[in-house]
Design an enzyme around this catalytic site. Structure first.
Site, short mmCIF file in Angstrom:
data_model
loop_
_atom_site.label_atom_id
_atom_site.label_comp_id
_atom_site.label_asym_id
_atom_site.label_seq_id
_atom_site.Cartn_x
_atom_site.Cartn_y
_atom_site.Cartn_z
N GLY B 23 45.63 33.28 39.69
CA GLY B 23 46.41 34.31 39.00
C GLY B 23 46.28 35.64 39.72
N LEU B 24 47.06 36.60 39.26
CA LEU B 24 47.09 37.92 39.90
C LEU B 24 45.74 38.63 39.77
CD1 LEU B 24 50.52 39.19 38.46
CD2 LEU B 24 50.06 38.50 40.84
N SER B 25 45.53 39.59 40.63
CA SER B 25 44.39 40.49 40.48
C SER B 25 44.50 41.20 39.14
CB SER B 25 44.41 41.51 41.63
OG SER B 25 43.35 42.43 41.48
N GLY B 26 43.44 41.23 38.38
CA GLY B 26 43.48 41.89 37.08
C GLY B 26 43.96 41.03 35.93
N ALA B 27 44.31 39.77 36.22
CA ALA B 27 44.82 38.90 35.15
C ALA B 27 43.70 38.45 34.21
CB ALA B 27 45.53 37.68 35.73
N GLY B 28 42.47 38.53 34.68
CA GLY B 28 41.34 38.16 33.82
C GLY B 28 40.62 36.89 34.26
N LYS B 29 40.88 36.46 35.48
CA LYS B 29 40.27 35.21 35.97
C LYS B 29 38.74 35.26 35.88
CE LYS B 29 42.02 35.60 40.09
NZ LYS B 29 42.68 36.90 39.81
N THR B 30 38.15 36.29 36.45
CA THR B 30 36.69 36.35 36.52
C THR B 30 36.07 36.49 35.14
OG1 THR B 30 36.70 37.17 38.78
CG2 THR B 30 34.74 37.65 37.48
N SER B 97 44.32 32.96 45.04
CA SER B 97 44.93 31.77 45.66
C SER B 97 46.44 31.72 45.40
CB SER B 97 44.24 30.49 45.19
OG SER B 97 43.96 30.48 43.81
#
Lengths: 197, 197
Positions: B23-30, B97
């Site tokens: 997902g995009l940067s800032g989407a909340g993945k981490t 990715s």
């Protein structure tokens, strides 16, 4: 009683090991590593072999053979070996890893790192020259070749030394296994086809 | 009866999982990844989180953000995730990715790869801009920034989608756990403090 499918198998969290084989090209690191891998697998341990040549393809494309690039490569392999070993895997590393400082950095930052020096005189390695690399290094086709125009810094106090010009492969493997057994380093976990509870 | 020290604990060899959050940067993945990691650890699974930023330091120094370099990075993370998961570890990957082809390459070459799309509109991600990266990308301080001047190719059929602009973190984590449970994907192995035999 829960169904077999839903039943959870329990096991102890246990650290694995990092068996780090260092030495010249042609000294026999990979041959010993593969024999050791097979032996440990037959004893039902979780084992992974990280071999220098394969690692270069998968983790270190683009890195060369300068000291800086070799150190990055060694740290990278150390990082992956650590990820695996802290999840119970016995990791066998087969890598020239010619610089003492970065080997020591890995060894002394881990409590399950075993430095194994695969020690054969360069004359023997060059006479074998299985991959034809020494010939290429001698006539300048390859630069930064360890032992020819690039240094190899011998381990000062490896836990184990395999004298691969004098010992058979089996002798080296048995020496490693006996050392691990005496040092009580082999994990107590083995695989089972039946599970356990 | 062997002594406790010599006794070997047996367990079944079992594959882990690769939970791949894209997902995009800032989407909340981490954020989702860390919550998921903690939850699974509490349930006594073997878990490793491979986070994009940390991976760049440890495995991919020197790689940039061109398509080619991103693809190398993704394959490298996939290689390490595979090493871990085939030894029973649940690997959570948090990585932008952005390219579909290389994600699919990993997904379809593995039978334990779960693609999780952390889907938030770019406006939401940019408004959050926790790391200040969108601002830098907008004023040209950062090039090749996904969603701004570099593409993000959405997954076409991810196994799970977390709508992180609408769902709470816990809702996303629970959604993932329920999916895994229903798909019978959670390993049957859990850690035990007592061993088993």
């Amino acid at each position: 009683m829960p169904s077999a499918q839903k039943r959870k198998f329990q096991y102890m969290k246990q650290n694995g090991l990092i068996l780090w084989l260092t030495g010249l090209s042609g000294a026999g690191k990979t041959t010993i590593a593969q024999r050791l891998e097979n032996t440990l697998r037959k004893q039902r341990y979780l084992v992974e072999l990280l071999d220098g040549d394969i690692i270069r393809q998968n983790l270190s494309q683009g890195l060369g053979f300068t000291k800086e690039d070799r150190d990055i490569n060694v740290r990278r392999v150390g990082y992956v070996a650590n990820l695996l070993s802290r999840n119970g895997v016995i990791v066998i590393v087969s890598l020239i890893s010619p610089y003492r400082a970065v080997r020591d950095e890995l060894r002394y930052s881990s409590d399950n790192f075993v430095e194994i020096y695969v020690n054969a005189p360069i004359e023997v390695c060059e006479a074998r020259d299985i991959k034809g690399l020494y010939a290429k290094a001698r006539n300048g086709q390859i630069k930064f070749f360890t032992g020819i125009d690039d240094p190899y810094e011998e381990p000062r106090n490896p836990q184990i030394t395999c004298y691969s010009a004098k010992e058979t492969i089996d002798e080296s493997v048995v020496k490693i296994l006996i050392w691990l057994e005496k040092a009580n380093q082999l994990p107590q976990l083995v695989l089972s086809g039946q599970g356990c509870f």
